[in-house]
Design a protein around this motif. Structure first.
Motif, PDB file in Angstrom:
ATOM      1  N   GLY A   1       0.783  -1.218   0.000  1.00 17.57           N
ATOM      2  CA  GLY A   1       0.000   0.000   0.000  1.00 17.57           C
ATOM      3  C   GLY A   1       0.814   1.267   0.000  1.00 17.57           C
ATOM      4  O   GLY A   1       1.972   1.299  -0.380  1.00 17.57           O
ATOM      5  N   LEU A   2       0.178   2.329   0.452  1.00 15.18           N
ATOM      6  CA  LEU A   2       0.771   3.658   0.391  1.00 15.18           C
ATOM      7  C   LEU A   2       1.927   3.836   1.359  1.00 15.18           C
ATOM      8  O   LEU A   2       2.697   4.773   1.222  1.00 15.18           O
ATOM      9  N   LEU A   3       2.063   2.972   2.358  1.00 21.25           N
ATOM     10  CA  LEU A   3       3.202   3.066   3.259  1.00 21.25           C
ATOM     11  C   LEU A   3       4.399   2.260   2.762  1.00 21.25           C
ATOM     12  O   LEU A   3       5.437   2.254   3.389  1.00 21.25           O
ATOM     13  N   ALA A   4       4.263   1.590   1.646  1.00 23.72           N
ATOM     14  CA  ALA A   4       5.359   0.796   1.106  1.00 23.72           C
ATOM     15  C   ALA A   4       6.346   1.722   0.414  1.00 23.72           C
ATOM     16  O   ALA A   4       6.226   2.029  -0.756  1.00 23.72           O
ATOM     17  N   VAL A   5       7.334   2.200   1.159  1.00 31.52           N
ATOM     18  CA  VAL A   5       8.309   3.129   0.617  1.00 31.52           C
ATOM     19  C   VAL A   5       9.522   2.376   0.087  1.00 31.52           C
ATOM     20  O   VAL A   5      10.032   2.661  -0.976  1.00 31.52           O
ATOM     21  N   ARG A   6       9.956   1.392   0.841  1.00 31.96           N
ATOM     22  CA  ARG A   6      11.124   0.606   0.467  1.00 31.96           C
ATOM     23  C   ARG A   6      10.757  -0.862   0.464  1.00 31.96           C
ATOM     24  O   ARG A   6       9.614  -1.211   0.286  1.00 31.96           O
ATOM     25  N   ARG A   7      11.724  -1.693   0.712  1.00 30.76           N
ATOM     26  CA  ARG A   7      11.442  -3.120   0.768  1.00 30.76           C
ATOM     27  C   ARG A   7      10.588  -3.438   1.984  1.00 30.76           C
ATOM     28  O   ARG A   7      10.524  -2.670   2.941  1.00 30.76           O
ATOM     29  N   ARG A   8       9.961  -4.591   1.974  1.00 30.08           N
ATOM     30  CA  ARG A   8       9.072  -5.002   3.057  1.00 30.08           C
ATOM     31  C   ARG A   8       9.820  -5.071   4.390  1.00 30.08           C
ATOM     32  O   ARG A   8       9.318  -4.618   5.415  1.00 30.08           O
ATOM     33  N   ALA A   9      11.022  -5.611   4.378  1.00 30.31           N
ATOM     34  CA  ALA A   9      11.792  -5.738   5.624  1.00 30.31           C
ATOM     35  C   ALA A   9      12.122  -4.369   6.208  1.00 30.31           C
ATOM     36  O   ALA A   9      12.036  -4.169   7.429  1.00 30.31           O
ATOM     37  N   THR A  10      12.484  -3.413   5.359  1.00 27.39           N
ATOM     38  CA  THR A  10      12.820  -2.075   5.833  1.00 27.39           C
ATOM     39  C   THR A  10      11.596  -1.382   6.417  1.00 27.39           C
ATOM     40  O   THR A  10      11.676  -0.777   7.496  1.00 27.39           O
ATOM     41  N   ASP A  11      10.471  -1.460   5.729  1.00 29.78           N
ATOM     42  CA  ASP A  11       9.243  -0.845   6.228  1.00 29.78           C
ATOM     43  C   ASP A  11       8.807  -1.469   7.550  1.00 29.78           C
ATOM     44  O   ASP A  11       8.441  -0.771   8.492  1.00 29.78           O
ATOM     45  N   THR A  12       8.865  -2.798   7.618  1.00 30.01           N
ATOM     46  CA  THR A  12       8.446  -3.489   8.830  1.00 30.01           C
ATOM     47  C   THR A  12       9.348  -3.123   9.996  1.00 30.01           C
ATOM     48  O   THR A  12       8.867  -2.811  11.094  1.00 30.01           O
ATOM     49  N   LEU A  13      10.644  -3.136   9.770  1.00 26.13           N
ATOM     50  CA  LEU A  13      11.586  -2.814  10.840  1.00 26.13           C
ATOM     51  C   LEU A  13      11.421  -1.373  11.317  1.00 26.13           C
ATOM     52  O   LEU A  13      11.413  -1.111  12.525  1.00 26.13           O
ATOM     53  N   THR A  14      11.234  -0.449  10.389  1.00 28.62           N
ATOM     54  CA  THR A  14      11.069   0.958  10.762  1.00 28.62           C
ATOM     55  C   THR A  14       9.799   1.164  11.585  1.00 28.62           C
ATOM     56  O   THR A  14       9.833   1.820  12.636  1.00 28.62           O
TER      57      THR A  14
END
Length: 94
Positions: A58-71
């Motif tokens: 979605g709209l919060l997907a800025v980078r890879r899934r791992a980076t978004d999840t970790l942040t």
């Protein structure tokens, strides 16, 4: 011909964070203690991290899934930890 994803899938965790922020501010206004509003927002961010980890982009997907999840998870846990640290004297004095 390009395939478009369903509209709900494109939003991902964005509505969770948005609604959570509104509820955290409202709970702060009702309870009158900003520490617990921060804690509530931290919980919402951790939930959004779980949604992102499970594949919701979605709209919060800025980078890879791992980076978004970790942040999202790190900031959520930091908000919860900060709220508990600020309320620690009240929690231990009872």
């Amino acid at each position: 011909m390009s395939r478009s994803r369903p509209r709900q899938e494109r939003w991902g965790p964005y509505p969770i964070v948005l609604l959570g922020a509104v509820l955290a501010v409202a709970s702060t206004a009702v309870v009158g203690d900003p520490r617990w509003g921060g804690f509530a927002l931290g919980v919402i961010m951790v939930l959004a991290a779980l949604v992102r980890l499970s594949g919701g982009g979605g709209l919060l997907a800025v980078r890879r899934r791992a980076t978004d999840t970790l942040t999202l998870a790190v900031f959520g846990v930091a908000l919860m930890g900060g709220a508990v640290a600020l309320a620690w004297t009240e929690l231990t004095s009872r």
